[in-house]
Structures are given as structure tokens and as C-alpha cells.
Design a protein around this motif. Structure first.
Motif, short mmCIF file in Angstrom:
data_model
loop_
_atom_site.label_atom_id
_atom_site.label_comp_id
_atom_site.label_asym_id
_atom_site.label_seq_id
_atom_site.Cartn_x
_atom_site.Cartn_y
_atom_site.Cartn_z
N LEU A 102 0.80 -1.34 0.03
CA LEU A 102 -0.11 0.11 0.00
C LEU A 102 0.71 1.28 0.02
CD1 LEU A 102 -2.85 -1.11 2.52
CD2 LEU A 102 -2.95 -0.92 0.06
N SER A 114 -6.54 9.65 4.29
CA SER A 114 -6.59 8.10 4.23
C SER A 114 -7.70 7.72 5.08
CB SER A 114 -5.60 7.33 4.52
OG SER A 114 -4.37 7.50 3.56
N TYR A 152 -8.46 1.67 0.94
CA TYR A 152 -7.76 0.47 0.47
C TYR A 152 -8.81 -0.67 0.41
CZ TYR A 152 -4.56 4.20 1.80
OH TYR A 152 -4.19 5.54 1.74
N THR A 168 -11.74 -2.55 5.80
CA THR A 168 -11.21 -1.56 4.98
C THR A 168 -12.48 -1.19 4.07
OG1 THR A 168 -9.96 -3.03 3.22
CG2 THR A 168 -8.93 -1.92 5.22
N HIS A 184 -2.73 -1.02 -7.13
CA HIS A 184 -1.77 -0.50 -6.75
C HIS A 184 -0.60 -0.95 -7.57
CE1 HIS A 184 2.06 -0.09 -3.98
NE2 HIS A 184 1.29 0.74 -3.54
N ARG A 189 -3.28 -4.50 -5.16
CA ARG A 189 -4.23 -4.55 -4.43
C ARG A 189 -5.01 -3.13 -4.86
NH1 ARG A 189 -3.75 -4.77 2.15
NH2 ARG A 189 -6.03 -3.69 2.65
N VAL A 191 -6.67 0.28 -4.79
CA VAL A 191 -6.86 1.54 -3.95
C VAL A 191 -7.70 2.45 -4.71
CG1 VAL A 191 -5.35 3.64 -3.46
CG2 VAL A 191 -4.16 1.38 -3.66
#
Length: 199
Positions: A102, A114, A152, A168, A184, A189, A191
Motif C-alpha cells: 500500500l 486516508s 484500501y 477497510t 496499486h 491491491r 486503491v
């Protein structure tokens, strides 16, 4: 269920947050500091004796809250705290900067916030409260000077997954709120990003 308000976790609301998380500190004594602490510190905090487990995590969240740094937002049903979302400036979450999966592509990008976690008591889940908390997080980040809100989420491909795996949020949830989701560059992953203010 009627949510009267979604409010910042300010010092005077610490007791409400403590009551919401209960004696186990939400997800297994996490106290929502997993992303706020270095891996070694967090691991030590949950691998001690049962009586001590999570104590330093609780103290870390309490310190942030009582210092007035607003670690997130609390949802209320009447006067009862009933939900949580952790949202703050990205630099507050030290684990993101060190994470292989991340790590920000541009760590110096200004005014990025975030959103790292949602938590709802089991009886409050699957009732749309997560989306209400997300809306509150967007407005809070924007009002606090955020230019981009980043999250995320987990891609469940439209299906369901255990709550502990989607703390998340889900890709679908963020896309419905207007976020753009992309892999990402290092890990693939998802985002999610939303522009809060034009440059």
C-alpha cells in the motif's frame, strides 16, 4: 435504525469510543491503531498476556484522541455510539508508508487523507451504516482541508465476505460513492481515490 449524527472523535467523546469498542477493542484488541503503529509495536501489543492484550493500543488511540487530533468519526443512534470510521491525513498512518502492498506512489503528494477502517457492532452490520459513515468521512476530510481521499478496499467481486476481512470496505461500496479504484502499482491491491477539491 436512525442515525442522529456522525461526529468527530474529539476528547469529550473518548468515553463513547471506548464504550463502542468494548473490552476487546473492536477487532481483536486492535483499537484501530493497526495502521498508526509500526509492525513491531503492534505485534507486541497483541501478543502479551490476555490481561494486558491491547492495552498499549488503547493508550495509543486515547493519546491521539485526547490530543485533539481526531482519529476518526463516531456514528450515533440517539445518544448511543453505534459505528466508527478511521479517517485522517495519510501521514498519520505510519504503516502505509512502510507497506509493500500500500506504499503511496507519491509520498509527498499534498493534502491526501486516508480512510483505513470501519467498525460496526455485529447487530449493526448489513444495514447501510457503512455507506453513511463513508459519506461522513468524505465530508469531514473535505471540510478539514483534504484534497484527495484515499482508501484500501477489498474486492469481493460483488459477493459477501466475513466482516473481519472487509474492515477497510469493499470496492463496490467506494465505487458507488464516486471513488475511482485502480490496482496499486506494486502489489495490484485495490486503491480507491476521490478528488475532494480541484487544484
Amino acid at each position: 435504525m436512525t442515525i442522529v449524527a456522525i461526529e468527530p472523535a474529539t476528547p469529550e467523546r473518548w468515553a463513547d469510543l471506548e464504550r463502542l469498542f468494548g473490552p476487546t477493542g473492536a477487532y481483536g484488541h486492535c483499537w484501530c491503531v493497526y495502521f498508526r503503529r509500526r509492525a513491531k509495536e503492534f505485534t507486541a501489543s497483541v501478543s502479551c498476556t490476555p490481561a494486558e492484550r491491547g492495552g498499549s493500543n488503547r493508550e495509543a488511540l486515547q493519546r491521539v484522541t485526547l490530543d485533539g487530533r481526531v482519529p476518526g468519526l463516531i456514528a450515533y443512534d440517539g445518544s448511543e455510539p453505534c459505528g466508527w470510521v478511521s479517517v485522517a491525513p495519510r501521514e498519520d498512518f505510519v504503516r502505509l508508508a512502510r507497506s509493500r502492498s500500500l506504499r503511496p506512489a507519491d509520498p509527498d503528494e499534498p493534502d491526501v487523507w486516508s480512510l483505513v477502517c470501519f467498525w460496526l457492532p455485529p447487530r449493526r452490520r448489513r444495514k447501510g451504516m457503512g455507506s453513511q459513515l463513508l459519506d461522513g468521512a468524505i465530508e469531514h476530510a473535505r471540510a478539514s482541508g483534504g484534497r484527495i481521499l484515499e482508501a484500501y478496499p477489498v474486492d469481493t467481486a460483488g459477493g459477501r465476505a466475513p466482516s473481519a476481512e472487509v474492515y477497510t470496505g469493499t470496492v463496490r461500496m467506494f465505487q458507488k460513492a464516486g471513488f475511482t479504484c485502480a490496482p496499486h502499482p506494486g502489489s495490484g491491491r485495490p486503491v480507491a481515490r476521490l478528488t475532494l477539491k480541484d487544484d
